[in-house]
Structure formats: structure tokens, C-alpha cells
Design an enzyme around this catalytic site. Structure first.
Site, PDB file in Angstrom:
ATOM      1  N   ARG A  91      53.540  31.277  66.345  1.00 59.24           N
ATOM      2  CA  ARG A  91      52.431  31.804  65.532  1.00 59.24           C
ATOM      3  C   ARG A  91      52.733  31.525  64.055  1.00 59.24           C
ATOM      4  O   ARG A  91      53.757  31.962  63.541  1.00 59.24           O
ATOM      5  CB  ARG A  91      52.287  33.310  65.775  1.00 59.24           C
ATOM      6  N   HIS A 135      46.800  35.186  56.296  1.00 57.51           N
ATOM      7  CA  HIS A 135      47.974  36.054  56.183  1.00 57.51           C
ATOM      8  C   HIS A 135      48.198  36.289  54.683  1.00 57.51           C
ATOM      9  O   HIS A 135      49.219  35.911  54.122  1.00 57.51           O
ATOM     10  CB  HIS A 135      49.175  35.407  56.870  1.00 57.51           C
ATOM     11  N   GLU A 180      46.978  41.845  59.733  1.00 62.45           N
ATOM     12  CA  GLU A 180      47.198  43.146  59.105  1.00 62.45           C
ATOM     13  C   GLU A 180      46.251  43.406  57.937  1.00 62.45           C
ATOM     14  O   GLU A 180      46.694  43.540  56.783  1.00 62.45           O
ATOM     15  CB  GLU A 180      48.662  43.268  58.652  1.00 62.45           C
ATOM     16  N   ASN A 309      50.961  44.372  65.738  1.00 61.24           N
ATOM     17  CA  ASN A 309      52.269  44.277  65.074  1.00 61.24           C
ATOM     18  C   ASN A 309      52.876  45.667  65.005  1.00 61.24           C
ATOM     19  O   ASN A 309      52.203  46.623  64.625  1.00 61.24           O
ATOM     20  CB  ASN A 309      52.128  43.745  63.640  1.00 61.24           C
ATOM     21  N   TYR A 311      56.640  47.814  63.887  1.00 66.19           N
ATOM     22  CA  TYR A 311      58.021  47.840  63.387  1.00 66.19           C
ATOM     23  C   TYR A 311      58.666  49.214  63.513  1.00 66.19           C
ATOM     24  O   TYR A 311      59.819  49.323  63.865  1.00 66.19           O
ATOM     25  CB  TYR A 311      58.060  47.390  61.915  1.00 66.19           C
ATOM     26  N   GLU A 385      53.799  40.528  66.264  1.00 63.57           N
ATOM     27  CA  GLU A 385      55.001  40.651  65.427  1.00 63.57           C
ATOM     28  C   GLU A 385      55.807  41.858  65.862  1.00 63.57           C
ATOM     29  O   GLU A 385      55.242  42.930  66.112  1.00 63.57           O
ATOM     30  CB  GLU A 385      54.660  40.886  63.942  1.00 63.57           C
TER      31      GLU A 385
HETATM   32  O1  IFM Z   1      56.935  39.962  56.642  1.00 69.35           O
HETATM   33  C1  IFM Z   1      55.925  40.801  57.086  1.00 69.35           C
HETATM   34  C2  IFM Z   1      54.768  40.006  57.632  1.00 69.35           C
HETATM   35  O2  IFM Z   1      54.275  39.106  56.703  1.00 69.35           O
HETATM   36  C3  IFM Z   1      53.637  40.917  58.042  1.00 69.35           C
HETATM   37  N1  IFM Z   1      54.107  41.966  58.923  1.00 69.35           N
HETATM   38  C4  IFM Z   1      55.277  42.693  58.520  1.00 69.35           C
HETATM   39  C5  IFM Z   1      56.400  41.731  58.183  1.00 69.35           C
HETATM   40  C6  IFM Z   1      57.657  42.516  57.766  1.00 69.35           C
HETATM   41  O3  IFM Z   1      57.387  43.321  56.677  1.00 69.35           O
END
Ligand code: IFM
Length: 486
Positions: A91, A135, A180, A309, A311, A385
Site C-alpha cells: 500500500r 495521504h 485518515e 488503521n 495503533y 496500517e
Molecule cells: O506515519 C503515520 C501514517 O502516515 C498515518 N497513520 C499513522 C502513522 C504513524 O503515526
């Protein structure tokens, strides 16, 4: 639980291997401004991130994406690394100002040729290209004309989507409109920790709507310029929001942040309406009259999957005035990214943290997938992600050992597996990121890559996690116990 061949399904022993569906997509992800460099080559014009990064004090150490990882010149080597690892998909994002400088008019052949070469090489190596149109690198000229708070930007985005699909639709099957949009709208226009660095909460809400509209228009432009087998989607950083306690004001804080982070996008995109509670919560700021008749059906287009995505989870409490911007994990600002939620406090969830200061919590990913599967049962999910930054370094033997990243990935992949077992239709996983790269306001100080980049030389060194991930991707088997099951 699906267990690797040879395991007794009736056994009460902890599993030693988790097998993913054979059709599961294993990929890595990057984005144009974070890796390409070549900021002024072949007709590319500045994006909002070029301008923002060149503004003193905005990005740590004054770093910019001018050179980044020099992927614009080293793309062949980067594809070879992926092929070596054995991942099946990649991606990446198209740089809008490289494809259509200034965001208007015809495309630039040299810009498109770069993506043609890249995708040809990927296909040659059996790696499926997945292209994200946006992006975060809005052409600066469009920001000068008002940016995402202006409706015209949505039309410009659809025209760019049509150009990209026409040029690359013969080789790219999977397309993502926006990455995002929460960050574009709220970090870009409310807290100002992302480009273009504005701090106007109403502009942020207008931006969110025009990003939604741009998405809907772009989906239509893609569909009319792509073969019928093409897959079209959007990527959202769905926040998994948890209340700090079951007290009413904490539960209500979680509801409000969920509306501002998630439902402001999933509502119009997937259900054709803005949530009532969001409109109510923000009514002191705007009457939302920028939403015009016909916008909602235009935004709500059928999608082939939803990109998610993840985290870290988001932990909030209510009732403490003026603290919402202090610890939400997106960089320091005097301004909150959360319009009309000044009394919400963001807490660091328990447990260990990554180099970003983000809590490591795979249960958040599991619970998020289960929730999305429940709320949108007919929409397949793709994790576009997931990954972590750690303070990686090259050891005297020339190697980069990153056991923390391996543990992070292992825990999160096990969580994905558990969600699949629970019946959630998760189709794939993209590790963020293939390479260490420009981490926005943090510049090059944070390393998310599976591959280490030595910035002075551009040399790439696959980290231990890259080899580990390649092995999982090739086999489709996660061969350690799920740390979440007891
Ligand atoms: O690096 C970023 C990415 O560009 C978008 N999602 C979160 C990642 C980590 O912060």
C-alpha cells in the site's frame, strides 16, 4: 479457533500456532511524502506538507520531506526488499502534486510514469499494488484557495481521482480514496499540529464534511474510470475509545469523542447521515449549513471493504475543563483537535508504551474489529496500517534487532486472528511501515519501519522484525501463543 494442521481442536492446551485464512492479504504500507523525496523533480509542486515542514518550529529538528528515504530513486531496491520478505501486497500513496501539480488541469506524464514503473515492478514480483489517492499532501495551491474547509476542494479531488484511475487503472486493482481524514481535518485545521497548521474548530468541521464529500465524489470517479473488478475503499483511523470509568460523565465523554473521531466519517460514508449527537454536541460552533441537499447520498457510496488503521486505544474521562489537548498523543498544541469537547481529558492507557508514547494494547484492535464487524456486518475489513515506533539502532554487527516491534506485531496479529475467529470478516493486514520514514511533526526522530533507513547514506537494513514478518506472511501462520488467551 483455527489451529495449524496437526493440532487437536479439543485440546485445552494453549495454541502454539495460529493459521490465517489462505486468502488473507499480507502487506506493508508507506505514504508518498513520508518516503519519496524528490520534492521539486519532474514538475512536482509544493504540497501543504512542504510548506508546513519549511516553517520554522513546526517539525522536530526542522526536518522536511525534501529527500526523505529517496524512494523516488530507490524504488526498485525497495520493491526487491518486499519481494525478498515475501509480502503479497504494497500500500503506497500517490503524491497529488506530483501527478497533478497545483491540483488543477492535466496530469504530468513524468509523475505518472513514476507510479507506472513502480506498479509494473510490483506486479512483476507478484506484489499487489494498493494505491491511496490522498495521504495528506494537498497541493499548496488548493490550500491557498481555501483548502478542505472549501467545497471546491472536494470537486478538485474527484477530478484528480479520475486522472489517476485513467492512468493506472490497468495495473492497480485496489484503490483507497483518503487516508485518515480525521487527521487531515482535526490535526490540520483545529489543533494545527499537522499541515496546513490552522487552528479553527469550525474550519475543521467544514473540512471533515468536504473530505467526506470528496471521498464520495472520488469513489464515483474511480468507479467510472476503473474496470468492474476494481476494489474501492477508504481508510479511517477508527479510535477505539474507552471511558475511564463507568461514571456517567466518563461514558458521555467517550460517546462524544467517538462521534468526533469515528462517526463523523462512518455516519455519512456508510450510513448516509451525520449522527444526531454529533450535530447536537457541536451546535454551539456551527449549524452545519455547509452540508447541502444531495451531499449525503453522494457521500454514501458502496465500498468493497473498509480500511482500518489502529495503533493504540483512546482512554477518556469527562468533567475536567480545559485539558483535552494535553495528552491525546498527536503532538503538542495550545489548541485542541476536539471541537466542543474542552472538558474531556485524555489519559495514557496502562501498560508499556512505544517510542511515540502510545500504549501497547492489542485488545483495542480486537475490540475495534469486533465493533466494526457488528456495526457494519456486510462490509469486509482490511487493516491498512498497524505497527510501532521504537528507538532502533544498528548494532556493531551491522544488524538491527527490534524485539519490541516483534512482540507488538505478534500481539496485534494474534488479536486479529481472535477477531476472525469471532466471525469478523478481516481480509488482510498491512504493516506500517515498510521503511523508517518522515513521521510528520516528529520528523525522522521516530522509526516505524520494518526496514531501517540510514538517512545520511540512504542504506536500507531489514530489521529482525522484517524477517519475522516475512516469515509470517509467507506461511500465513503466527507461530507463537496468543498472549491474550489464557
Ligand atoms: O506515519 C503515520 C501514517 O502516515 C498515518 N497513520 C499513522 C502513522 C504513524 O503515526
Amino acid at each position: 479457533m483455527v489451529i495449524a494442521a496437526g493440532h487437536d481442536l479439543s485440546s485445552t492446551e494453549a495454541p502454539t500456532a495460529l493459521t490465517f485464512p489462505s486468502s488473507f492479504t499480507w502487506g506493508t504500507a508507506t505514504a508518498a511524502y513520508q518516503i519519496e523525496g524528490a520534492a521539486t523533480l519532474d514538475g512536482r509542486t509544493p504540497s501543504i506538507w512542504d510548506t508546513y515542514a519549511r516553517t520554522p518550529g513546526k517539525v522536530r529538528n526542522g526536518d522536511t520531506g525534501d529527500i526523505a528515504t529517496d524512494h523516488y530513486h530507490r524504488w526498485r531496491e525497495d520493491v526487491a526488499i518486499m519481494a525478498d520478505l515475501g509480502v503479497g501486497a504494497y500500500r503506497f500513496s500517490l503524491s497529488w502534486p506530483r501527478v497533478q501539480p497545483t491540483g488543477r488541469g492535466p496530469s504530468v506524464q513524468k509523475g505518472l510514469d513514476f507510479y507506472r514503473r513502480l506498479t509494473d515492478e510490483l506486479l512483476e514480483k507478484n506484489i499487489q499494488p494498493v494505491a491511496t489517492l490522498y495521504h495528506w499532501d494537498l497541493p499548496q495551491d488548493l490550500e491557498d484557495a481555501g483548502g478542505w474547509p472549501e467545497r471546491a476542494t472536494a470537486d478538485r479531488f474527484a477530478a484528480y481521482a479520475a486522472l489517476a484511475a485513467e492512468a493506472l487503472g490497468d495495473r492497480v486493482r485496489t484503490w483507497i480514496t483518503l487516508n485518515e481524514p480525521w487527521c487531515s481535518a482535526f490535526l490540520g485545521y483545529a489543533s494545527g499540529v499537522h499541515a496546513p497548521g490552522r487552528t479553527d474548530p469550525v474550519a475543521a468541521l467544514r473540512a471533515a464534511h468536504h473530505l467526506n464529500l470528496g471521498h464520495g465524489k472520488a469513489v464515483q470517479a474511480l468507479r467510472s474510470n476503473l474496470p468492474s473488478y476494481a476494489q474501492v475503499s477508504v481508510t479511517l483511523n477508527i479510535h477505539h475509545v474507552r471511558p475511564h470509568s463507568q461514571e456517567a460523565e466518563d461514558v458521555d465523554a467517550a460517546r462524544r469523542i467517538d462521534a468526533l473521531a469515528n462517526r463523523v466519517f462512518t455516519g455519512p460514508m456508510l450510513q448516509g447521515e451525520y449522527p444526531e449527537d454529533l450535530l447536537r454536541d457541536t451546535s454551539s460552533l456551527t449549524d452545519w449549513s455547509f452540508v447541502k441537499d444531495g451531499d449525503l447520498p453522494e457521500i454514501c457510496q458502496p465500498l468493497d471493504f473498509l480500511g482500518v488503521n489502529y495503533y493504540t486505544p483512546t482512554l477518556v474521562s469527562g468533567g475536567a475543563a480545559g485539558s483535552s489537548h494535553r495528552s491525546d498523543g498527536h503532538g503538542k498544541s495550545e489548541h485542541t483537535p476536539w471541537p466542543a469537547a474542552d472538558d474531556v481529558t485524555f489519559h495514557l492507557p496502562p501498560g508499556s508504551t512505544t517510542a511515540m508514547g502510545w500504549a501497547v494494547d492489542p485488545t483495542g484492535l480486537h475490540d475495534l474489529l469486533v465493533r466494526m464487524g457488528r456495526d457494519f456486518p456486510r462490509l469486509p475489513l482490511m487493516i491498512t496500517e498497524n505497527g510501532a515506533a521504537f528507538d532502533d539502532y544498528v548494532d556493531p554487527a551491522g544488524e538491527v534487532n527490534d524485539p519490541d516491534r516483534i512482540a507488538y506485531l505478534q500481539g496485534h496479529l494474534a488479536a486479529v486472528h481472535r477477531a476472525i475467529e469471532a466471525g469478523v470478516d478481516v481480509r488482510g493486514y498491512f504493516l506500517w511501515s515498510l521503511l523508517d520514514n518522515f513521521e510528520w511533526g516528529y520528523g525522522y526522530s521516530k522509526r516505524f519501519g520494518a526496514v531501517y533507513v540510514d538517512y545520511p547514506t540512504g542504506n536500507r537494513i531489514p530489521k529482525a522484525s522484517a524477517r519475522w514478518y516475512g516469515q509470517v506472511a509467507r506461511s500465513g501462520v503466527l507461530s507463537s501463543p496468543d498472549p491474550m488467551s489464557d
